[in-house]
Design an enzyme around this catalytic site. Structure first.
Site, PDB file in Angstrom:
ATOM      1  CB  ALA B  16     -40.253  12.712  -7.476  1.00  0.00           C
ATOM      2  CG  PHE B 117     -23.004   3.666  -4.577  1.00  0.00           C
ATOM      3  CD1 PHE B 117     -22.656   3.280  -5.855  1.00  0.00           C
ATOM      4  CD2 PHE B 117     -23.396   4.983  -4.371  1.00  0.00           C
ATOM      5  CE1 PHE B 117     -22.697   4.188  -6.903  1.00  0.00           C
ATOM      6  CE2 PHE B 117     -23.435   5.892  -5.424  1.00  0.00           C
ATOM      7  CZ  PHE B 117     -23.089   5.503  -6.686  1.00  0.00           C
ATOM      8  CB  ALA B 192     -42.069  16.128  -7.965  1.00  0.00           C
ATOM      9  CD  GLN B 231     -24.651  13.639  -0.127  1.00  0.00           C
ATOM     10  OE1 GLN B 231     -25.251  13.343  -1.140  1.00  0.00           O
ATOM     11  NE2 GLN B 231     -24.551  12.818   0.902  1.00  0.00           N
ATOM     12  CG  HIS B 233     -20.447  13.567  -4.963  1.00  0.00           C
ATOM     13  ND1 HIS B 233     -19.214  13.103  -5.327  1.00  0.00           N
ATOM     14  CD2 HIS B 233     -21.321  12.572  -5.213  1.00  0.00           C
ATOM     15  CE1 HIS B 233     -19.339  11.863  -5.788  1.00  0.00           C
ATOM     16  NE2 HIS B 233     -20.604  11.518  -5.729  1.00  0.00           N
ATOM     17  CG  LEU B 243     -21.464  13.379  -9.848  1.00  0.00           C
ATOM     18  CD1 LEU B 243     -21.001  13.529  -8.408  1.00  0.00           C
ATOM     19  CD2 LEU B 243     -22.920  12.941  -9.905  1.00  0.00           C
ATOM     20  CD  GLU B 246     -20.657   7.325  -2.912  1.00  0.00           C
ATOM     21  OE1 GLU B 246     -20.701   8.514  -2.560  1.00  0.00           O
ATOM     22  OE2 GLU B 246     -21.392   6.444  -2.439  1.00  0.00           O
ATOM     23  NE  ARG B 288     -22.422  10.439  -2.557  1.00  0.00           N
ATOM     24  CZ  ARG B 288     -23.424  10.441  -3.428  1.00  0.00           C
ATOM     25  NH1 ARG B 288     -24.427  11.311  -3.305  1.00  0.00           N
ATOM     26  NH2 ARG B 288     -23.431   9.598  -4.436  1.00  0.00           N
ATOM     27  CG  HIS B 356     -24.208  15.628  -5.231  1.00  0.00           C
ATOM     28  ND1 HIS B 356     -24.247  15.732  -6.602  1.00  0.00           N
ATOM     29  CD2 HIS B 356     -24.617  14.363  -4.930  1.00  0.00           C
ATOM     30  CE1 HIS B 356     -24.676  14.574  -7.108  1.00  0.00           C
ATOM     31  NE2 HIS B 356     -24.915  13.741  -6.120  1.00  0.00           N
ATOM     32  NE  ARG B 391     -28.786  11.911  -1.769  1.00  0.00           N
ATOM     33  CZ  ARG B 391     -28.087  11.405  -2.778  1.00  0.00           C
ATOM     34  NH1 ARG B 391     -28.141  10.105  -3.051  1.00  0.00           N
ATOM     35  NH2 ARG B 391     -27.330  12.176  -3.533  1.00  0.00           N
TER      36      ARG B 391
END
Lengths: 244, 583
Positions: B16, B117, B192, B231, B233, B243, B246, B288, B356, B391
Site C-alpha cells: 500500500a 479461491f 500503510a 481472521q 487462515h 502459511l 488457500e 476462511r 492471519h 475477508r
C-alpha cells in the site's frame, strides 16, 4: 530437546572497541532453525542482542548471516545440520552496524543503478495486458525470485576484493528485466552491466549460485550478460551494419 | 532535532505504501514524498502473501459476482459503496502492475491466468505461482526506484503523529542506525503500516506485524473500526504457523479429519465434491471463517489428528501430482518439507487454523481518509471497510493497490485545498522526551518479553475462533492490567545504535493498544458474525449489530466503543450459502 552452544559475534559501536564472541547455551527443540535459537536468546537470556528478522519463511530476506562460516538465512539453517558449537556472525563483506546487523547501503544503491524496472518496448495496450506466453515468462522467471538477502555478496570473493563490483544479485536482476519480452531497456542498463565493475569483474567462481536460497543462479545470469556484451562488441566493431 | 520537510509522508513501504508513493510521484513530480518504514521495503510483509489478487478479467465473470462474493463473504458487514469502488478499480490496478512488469502466471495464449479461491463464485484470482505477494512487492519496490521524488527513510520507526489545531502535521521517527529522533514536518500523512497478527502467539504474520500504524492513528484520536474481526487462515503448519496458501485447495487439495473424512460437508459446505475437481464456493473452497470454525468443532469431537504441536487436520494434495505442485505451489512444497518434514507429493500435510489477518483497523472512509484532516490510511492497517466480518482470500492484495492509490489521490486533493497551520516543533520535542524517558528509565519492574507473553496468552485463550462473554471479560481485565504495567517496563539496552530492545518495547506498546481494542470490541458485540463467533450469542443479530464498531482511545482507561451504520446499497443481509447450490 537439545542444548546448543551458540557463539555469536557481538559488536556495539558505542561500547565496544572491537567485535567479540559471546557464548550462549540454549535449550532448543530438535526442529528449530538458528533463528529460533536466537529468538530464544533474545527473549530469555539477553535482550541486548540485535539482528534482523521477520517472515520466518525464507521470503523477506532479512535474516542473512554467517552460520559456521557459510552465508545462510537463519530461518532456513536447521540446527539438526550443525552437530557441534554453532558460530553465528554478520554477513561477510558488509560493514557491521551492530551485532548481526550489517550496513547494506551499497547493495541498495547498486540495485537502483541497474534500472530494475520495466522500460517498455511498446506502448501498453489499453485496458488489457501485454501478451506473454508461458515460454516467454520462463525466459526470465528464475531471475525474478531474488529476495535481496545478499548471501551471494557474502559468498562472492570478487566482491570481497573489489567493493565497486556490481555483484551477483544486482546483475541478475538487471538481466531479469533484459530478458522480459515486455522490456526494451537493455541499452539503458548496459552502461552499468558492461562496465569494468559490471559483469566482467566476475571470475566465475560460482559461489553466489551455490548459496542462493531461492536457486536464482546469479552466476548463470552473469555469464549470459558477458556473452551478450561480447556479441554487442562484435556487432559494433566488426559488423556495424548488423547493429539495430 | 534533525528535521525533514515533506509534502506527503508515508509510514510503511509495503504494497500500500509503495503504491501510494508511486501514485504521488507520477501525478506531481515536484512533490516531496517521504517514504518511512521500519524495515527496507522488500522486507515488508506483503512479500509473504502467496495465493494471489482478485480482479474481474475473464469474460465469464462480472463485477456483480465479485460484489456479491465479497459482501456475502463479509457477512454483510462490508460497506457496499466501498466494495463497489473496490471491485471497479481492481482490474485497472492489476493491469497496471502487469504494465510495470509483474510476472503474473499466464495462459497458453499469453493472457493473464486466474485461479479459483475460497468464497469466490468465479475464477478471478491473478497469481504469480504461489509467491504473488512477493512479486507484487518487488515489482512495486523496483518500479519506485525510477522516481527521484520518493525519498526513502529505511529503518526509521515512527513513534508519534503530530496533531496541531485538529490537523495531522507530521510525525516523529527514530532512525534505527543512530538511535536519533527525527522530525518529519509533513503537510499530509498516509499510514500503510500493516496488520497486528503478532498479538497472538500462533500466526502467519512476520515479526514486524505489530500494529504500529493502527496504534499511531488510535493515539492521535482516530478510532479503530471492527477490531473484533480477526481472521484465522485454516491451513498453517502446526510447527511454525507458516502459511500454506488457500491456492492449495484452489488447485484441488482437500481437508481430511483423522478418519479420512472430508469433514467440511458436515458444516454446511457440502455435499462432497469429486476429488481433484474443486467446485467454486463450496467444500474446500468455502470461506476462511467457516473452514476454521469447522476445524474447531472437529477438534471438540475428537476428530483431529494429534501432532507434537497440538491438534491438526490433514491437507491432502497428493492427487494433484508432482508436476502441478511444482508448477503452481513450489513454495508450499518447499516449506512443508523444510518446516514439517512432509512432502505434499507423497503425504498429506498436517495443518491447523492460524491467525492471519485483521479485518479491522484505522477507520477510514471510501476515500481512504480518516476523521483527522491530513491523515489517510490504506492496506491491512486500515478498515474502509470492504472486508466486513470476514475477508475473502485474494481481496487484500488488490486492496493494497486500490486504496494505496486512493490514499495518494486524496492526500493530493487535500494539499491542493491549501495550507495548514505551521508548527509541530513542541509536539516533536515531547515525543522525543517520551522515548528518551523510556530508554533511560531505571527501577522498572516489568520486562518486554514478560508482558508480551502474557498478552499473547490472553489473546490465544480468549479471543480465538470461538469466544465467550466470560472469557472476553477476563481478557479485557488482563489487557487493562497490562496497559498499567507497561508503564513500568525497563529496558536492558540503553544504547542508541540499532536498539532492538527499544524497538520491541515500542512495538509491544502498539500491540497492547490494538489488543485492548480487539477484546473490548469483541466483548461489546453480542452476536456471531463472520470471524467473530460468540458461544453465548450464536446467532447473527442484524437488528442490533449490523453496525461497525468504533473503539476510541481513552488514555488512562479502556477504549470507548461506539457504533456506526453499515452502508447497504443493494444487497440486504441474507444467508451465506456455501452448499454449492444444494440448499
Amino acid at each position: 530437546m537439545r542444548q546448543v552452544e551458540l557463539e555469536v559475534l557481538r559488536y556495539n559501536p558505542e561500547t565496544d572497541r572491537e567485535p567479540h564472541f559471546q557464548r550462549y547455551a540454549v535449550d532448543c527443540q530438535e526442529e528449530w532453525v538458528v533463528l529460533d535459537a536466537l529468538n530464544h536468546v533474545k527473549e530469555t537470556l539477553d535482550p541486548t542482542l540485535s539482528y534482523r528478522w521477520s517472515c520466518h519463511m525464507a521470503v523477506c530476506g532479512s535474516c542473512g548471516m554467517m552460520v559456521n562460516g557459510e552465508p545462510k538465512l537463519a530461518c532456513k539453517a536447521f540446527l539438526r545440520d550443525y552437530p557441534g558449537v554453532i558460530r553465528v556472525e554478520p554477513l561477510r563483506h558488509f560493514p557491521v552496524e551492530r551485532d548481526l546487523v550489517t550496513v547494506i547501503d551499497d547493495f541498495v544503491a547498486k540495485l537502483a543503478r541497474v534500472k530494475p524496472y520495466l522500460i517498455p518496448k511498446d506502448k501498453a495496450p489499453e485496458a488489457a495486458e501485454f501478451r506473454q506466453t508461458p515460454a516467454q515468462l520462463k525466459r526470465y522467471k528464475q531471475f525474478t525470485l531474488c529476495i535481496n538477502c545478499m548471501l551471494c555478496y557474502a559468498a562472492c570473493p570478487e566482491y570481497g576484493l573489489i567493493p565497486k563490483y556490481l555483484g551477483p544479485a544486482a546483475i541478475a536482476l538487471a538481466h531479469r528485466w533484459n530478458r522480459d519480452s515486455r522490456d526494451g531497456g537493455r541499452d539503458a542498463r548496459q552502461e552499468e552491466l558492461a562496465a569494468t565493475e559490471g559483469a566482467w569483474e566476475c571470475s566465475f567462481v560460482g559461489a553466489c549460485s551455490e548459496v542462493c536460497p531461492e536457486h536464482v543462479d546469479p552466476a548463470g545470469a552473469i555469464q549470459q550478460v558477458k556473452i551478450e556484451s561480447t556479441v554487442d562488441w562484435y556487432q559494433a566493431h566488426l559488423m556495424p551494419w548488423t547493429k539495430k | 532535532m534533525e528535521t525533514h520537510s515533506a509534502d506527503v509522508a508515508i509510514i510503511g513501504a509495503g504494497g500500500a505504501g509503495l503504491r501510494a508513493a508511486i501514485a504521488l510521484a507520477q501525478s506531481a513530480p515536484s512533490l516531496r514524498i517521504a517514504l518511512i518504514s521500519k524495515v527496507y521495503p522488500m522486507r515488508s510483509h506483503t512479500c509473504a502473501a502467496e495465493g494471489g489478487a482478485a480482479g474481474v478479467i475473464k469474460p465469464d465473470d462480472s463485477l456483480e459476482h465479485h460484489f456479491n462474493d465479497t459482501v456475502g463473504g463479509g457477512d454483510w458487514l462490508s460497506d457496499q459503496d466501498a466494495v463497489d469502488y473496490f471491485i471497479r478499480e481492481a482490474p485497472t490496478e492489476l493491469l497496471q502492475l502487469e504494465h510495470w512488469g509483474c510476472p503474473w502466471s499466464r495462459e497458453a495464449d499469453g493472457s493473464v491466468a486466474v485461479r479459483p479461491f475460497g468464497g469466490m463464485k468465479k475464477q478471478r484470482t491473478w497469481f504469480a505461482a504461489d509467491k504473488s505477494g512477493f512479486h507484487i512487492l518487488h515489482t512495486l519496490f523496483q518500479t519506485s526506484l525510477q522516481f527521484p521524488s520518493i525519498q526513502r527513510f529505511d529503518e526509521f520507526y515512527a513513534t508519534d503523529l503530530l496533531v496541531e489545531d485538529g490537523r495531522c502535521v507530521g510525525l516523529t521517527a527514530i532512525e534505527m542506525r543512530s538511535g536519533q529522533m527525527r522530525w518529519f514536518d509533513a503537510r499530509a500523512v498516509i499510514i500503510a503500516g500493516g496488520g497486528a497478527g503478532r498479538m497472538f502467539p500462533f500466526t502467519t504474520n512476520g515479526a514486524i506485524k505489530t500494529g504500529d500504524g493502527m496504534a499511531l492513528a488510535y493515539r492521535a484520536g482516530v478510532p479503530l473500526k471492527d477490531m473484533e474481526f480477526v481472521q484465522y487462515h485454516p491451513t498453517g503448519l502446526p510447527s511454525t504457523g507458516t502459511l500454506l496458501t488457500e491456492a492449495c485447495r484452489g488447485e484441488g487439495g482437500v481437508l481430511l479429519n483423522k478418519n479420512g473424512r472430508r469433514f467440511l460437508q458436515d458444516y454446511g459446505m457440502g455435499p462432497e465434491t469429486p476429488l481433484g475437481k474443486p467446485v467454486l464456493k463450496t467444500m474446500e473452497l468455502g470461506p476462511r471463517d467457516r473452514v476454521s470454525q469447522a476445524f474447531w468443532h472437529e477438534q471438540r469431537k475428537g476428530n483431529a489428528i494429534a501432532t507434537r504441536w497440538g491438534d491438526a487436520m490433514l491437507l491432502d494434495m497428493r492427487h494433484l501430482g508432482e508436476k502441478t505442485i511444482n508448477e503452481r505451489l513450489p513454495l508450499v512444497r518447499d516449506m512443508s518439507i523444510s518446516y514439517m518434514g512432509v512432502d505434499p507429493v507423497t503425504d498429506p500435510v498436517p495443518v491447523r487454523p492460524v491467525v492471519h489477518y485483521m479485518m479491522g483497523g484505522i477507520h477510514t472512509d471510501i476515500n481512504a481518509a480518516t476523521s483527522l484532516p491530513g491523515l489517510y490510511a490504506a492496506g491491512e492497517c486500515a478498515c474502509v471497510s470492504i472486508n466486513g466480518a470476514n475477508r475473502l482470500g485474494s481481496n487484500s492484495l488488490t486492496e493494497l493497490l486500490v486504496f494505496g492509490r486512493r490514499a495518494a489521490v486524496s492526500a493530493l486533493e487535500y494539499l491542493q485545498q491549501g495550507g495548514r497551520p505551521a508548527g509541530g516543533a513542541a509536539l516533536a520535542e515531547a515525543a522525543q522526551a517520551r522515548v528518551r524517558e523510556l530508554v533511560q528509565r531505571t527501577g522498572g519492574t516489568e520486562s518486554v518479553a514478560g508482558l508480551r507473553k502474557e498478552m499473547m496468552q490472553a489473546m490465544e485463550e480468549h479471543a480465538g475462533i470461538y469466544r465467550s462473554g466470560e472469557g472476553l471479560a477476563a481478557a479485557c481485565a488482563k489487557l487493562g492490567e497490562l496497559r498499567q504495567r507497561y508503564r513500568r517496563i525497563e529496558l536492558h539496552d540503553k544504547t542508541n545504535v540499532y536498539n532492538t530492545d527499544l524497538l520491541q518495547a515500542l512495538e509491544l506498546g502498539s500491540m497492547l493498544d490494538c489488543a485492548e481494542a480487539v477484546v473490548q470490541s469483541a466483548a461489546a458485540r453480542k452476536e456471531s458474525r463472520g470471524a467473530h463467533q460468540r458461544l453465548d450469542f450464536p446467532g447473527r443479530d442484524d437488528r442490533q449489530f449490523l453496525r461497525h464498531s468504533l473503539a476510541a482511545y481513552a488514555g488512562e482507561g479502556p477504549p470507548r466503543v461506539s457504533y456506526r451504520d453499515v452502508v447497504i446499497t443493494r444487497s440486504p443481509p441474507g444467508v451465506r450459502d456455501y452448499s454449492g447450490g444444494h440448499e
